[in-house]
Structures are given as C-alpha cells and as structure tokens.
Scaffold this motif. Structure first.
Motif, PDB file in Angstrom:
ATOM      1  N   HIS A  18      13.847   2.013  37.185  1.00 21.88           N
ATOM      2  CA  HIS A  18      14.047   2.869  38.370  1.00 21.88           C
ATOM      3  C   HIS A  18      14.801   4.082  37.978  1.00 21.88           C
ATOM      4  O   HIS A  18      15.655   4.076  37.323  1.00 21.88           O
ATOM      5  CB  HIS A  18      14.283   2.223  39.547  1.00 21.88           C
ATOM      6  CG  HIS A  18      15.969   1.432  39.581  1.00 21.88           C
ATOM      7  ND1 HIS A  18      16.124   0.457  38.779  1.00 21.88           N
ATOM      8  CD2 HIS A  18      17.083   2.183  39.813  1.00 21.88           C
ATOM      9  CE1 HIS A  18      17.518   0.403  38.993  1.00 21.88           C
ATOM     10  NE2 HIS A  18      18.229   1.409  39.598  1.00 21.88           N
ATOM     11  N   ARG A  19      14.712   5.048  39.079  1.00 22.23           N
ATOM     12  CA  ARG A  19      15.561   6.325  38.868  1.00 22.23           C
ATOM     13  C   ARG A  19      16.058   6.415  40.573  1.00 22.23           C
ATOM     14  O   ARG A  19      14.993   6.499  41.221  1.00 22.23           O
ATOM     15  CB  ARG A  19      15.258   7.454  38.106  1.00 22.23           C
ATOM     16  CG  ARG A  19      13.948   8.168  38.726  1.00 22.23           C
ATOM     17  CD  ARG A  19      13.968   9.473  37.990  1.00 22.23           C
ATOM     18  NE  ARG A  19      13.188  10.420  38.543  1.00 22.23           N
ATOM     19  CZ  ARG A  19      12.935  11.587  38.131  1.00 22.23           C
ATOM     20  NH1 ARG A  19      13.750  12.092  37.277  1.00 22.23           N
ATOM     21  NH2 ARG A  19      11.800  12.448  38.828  1.00 22.23           N
ATOM     22  N   THR A  20      17.223   7.081  40.717  1.00 22.40           N
ATOM     23  CA  THR A  20      17.553   7.538  42.239  1.00 22.40           C
ATOM     24  C   THR A  20      18.129   8.878  41.997  1.00 22.40           C
ATOM     25  O   THR A  20      18.920   9.088  41.275  1.00 22.40           O
ATOM     26  CB  THR A  20      18.385   6.476  42.754  1.00 22.40           C
ATOM     27  OG1 THR A  20      19.779   6.533  42.140  1.00 22.40           O
ATOM     28  CG2 THR A  20      17.695   5.208  42.766  1.00 22.40           C
ATOM     29  N   ARG A  21      17.861   9.746  43.087  1.00 27.75           N
ATOM     30  CA  ARG A  21      18.459  10.929  42.964  1.00 27.75           C
ATOM     31  C   ARG A  21      18.686  11.243  44.497  1.00 27.75           C
ATOM     32  O   ARG A  21      17.608  10.881  45.380  1.00 27.75           O
ATOM     33  CB  ARG A  21      17.830  11.974  42.479  1.00 27.75           C
ATOM     34  CG  ARG A  21      16.301  12.097  42.540  1.00 27.75           C
ATOM     35  CD  ARG A  21      15.728  13.059  41.781  1.00 27.75           C
ATOM     36  NE  ARG A  21      14.365  12.576  41.466  1.00 27.75           N
ATOM     37  CZ  ARG A  21      12.989  13.608  41.895  1.00 27.75           C
ATOM     38  NH1 ARG A  21      13.597  14.896  41.718  1.00 27.75           N
ATOM     39  NH2 ARG A  21      12.229  13.249  41.980  1.00 27.75           N
ATOM     40  N   PHE A  22      19.661  12.453  45.042  1.00 29.34           N
ATOM     41  CA  PHE A  22      19.635  12.931  46.071  1.00 29.34           C
ATOM     42  C   PHE A  22      18.653  14.172  46.261  1.00 29.34           C
ATOM     43  O   PHE A  22      18.688  14.784  45.239  1.00 29.34           O
ATOM     44  CB  PHE A  22      21.098  13.314  46.560  1.00 29.34           C
ATOM     45  CG  PHE A  22      22.063  12.143  46.469  1.00 29.34           C
ATOM     46  CD1 PHE A  22      22.065  11.493  47.793  1.00 29.34           C
ATOM     47  CD2 PHE A  22      22.913  11.624  45.463  1.00 29.34           C
ATOM     48  CE1 PHE A  22      23.101  10.438  47.589  1.00 29.34           C
ATOM     49  CE2 PHE A  22      23.717  10.539  45.588  1.00 29.34           C
ATOM     50  CZ  PHE A  22      23.776   9.861  46.704  1.00 29.34           C
ATOM     51  N   VAL A  23      18.070  14.414  47.461  1.00 29.07           N
ATOM     52  CA  VAL A  23      17.245  15.459  47.558  1.00 29.07           C
ATOM     53  C   VAL A  23      17.376  15.889  49.013  1.00 29.07           C
ATOM     54  O   VAL A  23      17.969  15.420  49.788  1.00 29.07           O
ATOM     55  CB  VAL A  23      15.424  14.997  47.585  1.00 29.07           C
ATOM     56  CG1 VAL A  23      15.360  14.574  46.222  1.00 29.07           C
ATOM     57  CG2 VAL A  23      15.271  13.900  48.636  1.00 29.07           C
ATOM     58  N   GLU A  24      17.250  17.396  49.021  1.00 34.53           N
ATOM     59  CA  GLU A  24      17.496  18.115  50.263  1.00 34.53           C
ATOM     60  C   GLU A  24      16.096  18.746  50.530  1.00 34.53           C
ATOM     61  O   GLU A  24      15.252  18.528  50.062  1.00 34.53           O
ATOM     62  CB  GLU A  24      18.360  19.124  50.181  1.00 34.53           C
ATOM     63  CG  GLU A  24      19.909  18.491  50.016  1.00 34.53           C
ATOM     64  CD  GLU A  24      20.966  19.470  49.516  1.00 34.53           C
ATOM     65  OE1 GLU A  24      20.659  20.662  49.271  1.00 34.53           O
ATOM     66  OE2 GLU A  24      22.160  19.334  49.978  1.00 34.53           O
ATOM     67  N   ALA A  25      16.043  19.535  51.809  1.00 36.27           N
ATOM     68  CA  ALA A  25      14.905  20.323  51.979  1.00 36.27           C
ATOM     69  C   ALA A  25      14.262  21.193  50.828  1.00 36.27           C
ATOM     70  O   ALA A  25      15.108  21.664  49.946  1.00 36.27           O
ATOM     71  CB  ALA A  25      15.130  21.128  53.030  1.00 36.27           C
ATOM     72  N   GLY A  26      12.921  20.984  50.735  1.00 46.52           N
ATOM     73  CA  GLY A  26      12.178  21.810  49.567  1.00 46.52           C
ATOM     74  C   GLY A  26      11.090  20.844  49.011  1.00 46.52           C
ATOM     75  O   GLY A  26      10.503  20.183  49.750  1.00 46.52           O
ATOM     76  N   VAL A  27      10.865  20.951  47.734  1.00 47.09           N
ATOM     77  CA  VAL A  27       9.897  20.186  47.203  1.00 47.09           C
ATOM     78  C   VAL A  27      10.464  19.299  46.323  1.00 47.09           C
ATOM     79  O   VAL A  27      11.251  19.772  45.134  1.00 47.09           O
ATOM     80  CB  VAL A  27       8.610  21.118  46.580  1.00 47.09           C
ATOM     81  CG1 VAL A  27       7.730  20.483  45.749  1.00 47.09           C
ATOM     82  CG2 VAL A  27       8.047  22.004  47.578  1.00 47.09           C
TER      83      VAL A  27
END
Length: 193
Positions: free
Chosen positions: A120-129
C-alpha cells in the motif's frame, strides 16, 4: 468503476480487549477475514490511553493521526512523534510498538497489508486531480477537514469529515474539489512475491 461512500457515523466501533480504545473496520480483504487471515485491512481507531500495539507478523502498517494532538510511537526503541506537522508513520507489524498520547485522545487511520500478497501507499491530497498508480486494485479516499467532492464519470460523491469513498476498478485520474485535505490510500498486489 465501482464507487461507494461509507459514512463515518455508520462505522461500528468495537472496544479493545485492553480497554485502551476502540477500532472501526472500514474494509478488509477477503471480506469476513479475521486479523490472522486478511490480505489487507483499513480501519480507524480511537486511542484513549497509552499502551502497547498488537503485533502483526508479516504485516506492513501505516498509521496516520486524523484527529487529536498526536501520539508518540516507540518502534523497537526508536521514538517517532506523530502530530500535525508529521502525522504519518509506516512500520512493520513484526516490531514491538508502544504508543504514548501527546495530549489527550486521538483518532487514527490504520492501513495494513500482508507482505508477499499486497502493498500500500498513502498520501495527502487536495483539490485538483489525483493520479492513481496503474497497479492499484482498490483505493480509499478519507476526507479530513471540510467537505470534499469526488467526481467520477460525471457523478459527484460528496464526503463530509472522515467519510470514506471506496474505489474499485480504477480509472487513472480522479477529480477532487473542496477546501480541505483528504488521505488517498492505494492498495495493489505485491509484485515482489
């Protein structure tokens, strides 16, 4: 692509045997698997007191603090403070791990994959693609702060704080809108096995 929303208020929280908190399973594979037999598992835990973590031989883990002031994890004698500045740690479930709350209870997101079967991998994302890895077989998007909308094939899935969108049968790109952040969890077969 199959998509479904799991509302935070619908999660069933089960008390720990030691009384130090509760855990709500978000999803596991195969469905109905136990803690000894899962290939992957995503859950949320409410940690109310200091104490040891369960040992999970053969499991790779990531813990992300999603509410509260943080926790210090002692993994095999090395201390890792997880707080607002650095809320995430990946570690082996084989390792002896102790948790010490920094200032009151926390809620965390746990992702666990069985080595040799999944990773697995995890990351923080915000508005966008957000671009998903080609090998991803299932993904989870957890809204952290504020409403978050995910548009898939012209359908908008609206998430409130700590709601989870489960995505199966991936597209490469997912369109995200909102003012906050979310955590994107991707699970893929372990190609090294």
């Amino acid at each position: 692509m199959k998509a479904r929303v799991i509302r935070n208020e619908d999660l069933v929280r089960v008390p720990w045997k030691n009384g130090g908190g509760t855990t709500a399973e978000v999803a596991a594979f195969p469905e109905g698997s136990s803690l000894e037999t899962f290939g992957w598992r995503v859950s949320m835990a409410d940690v109310a007191s200091d104490g040891p973590f369960s040992v999970f031989p053969g499991i790779d883990r990531t813990l992300i603090v999603i509410e509260g002031h943080g926790i210090e994890l002692d993994v095999e004698g090395i201390a890792y403070p997880l707080d607002g500045a650095s809320p995430k740690l990946s570690f082996s479930g084989d390792d002896m791990t102790m948790g010490r709350l920094l200032s009151g209870p926390i809620r965390d997101l746990n992702v666990m994959t069985r080595r040799g079967q999944f990773r697995h991998r995890t990351r923080f994302v915000e508005a966008g693609v957000a671009l998903l890895a080609d090998e991803t077989c299932i993904a989870f998007l957890v809204a952290l702060d504020g409403p978050f909308d995910v548009t898939l094939d012209s359908t908008v899935h609206s998430l409130q704080v700590l709601d989870i969108l489960v995505l199966e049968g991936m597209h490469d790109l997912i369109l995200l809108s909102g003012t906050g952040r979310a955590i994107l969890v991707e699970i893929a077969p372990d190609a090294s096995s």
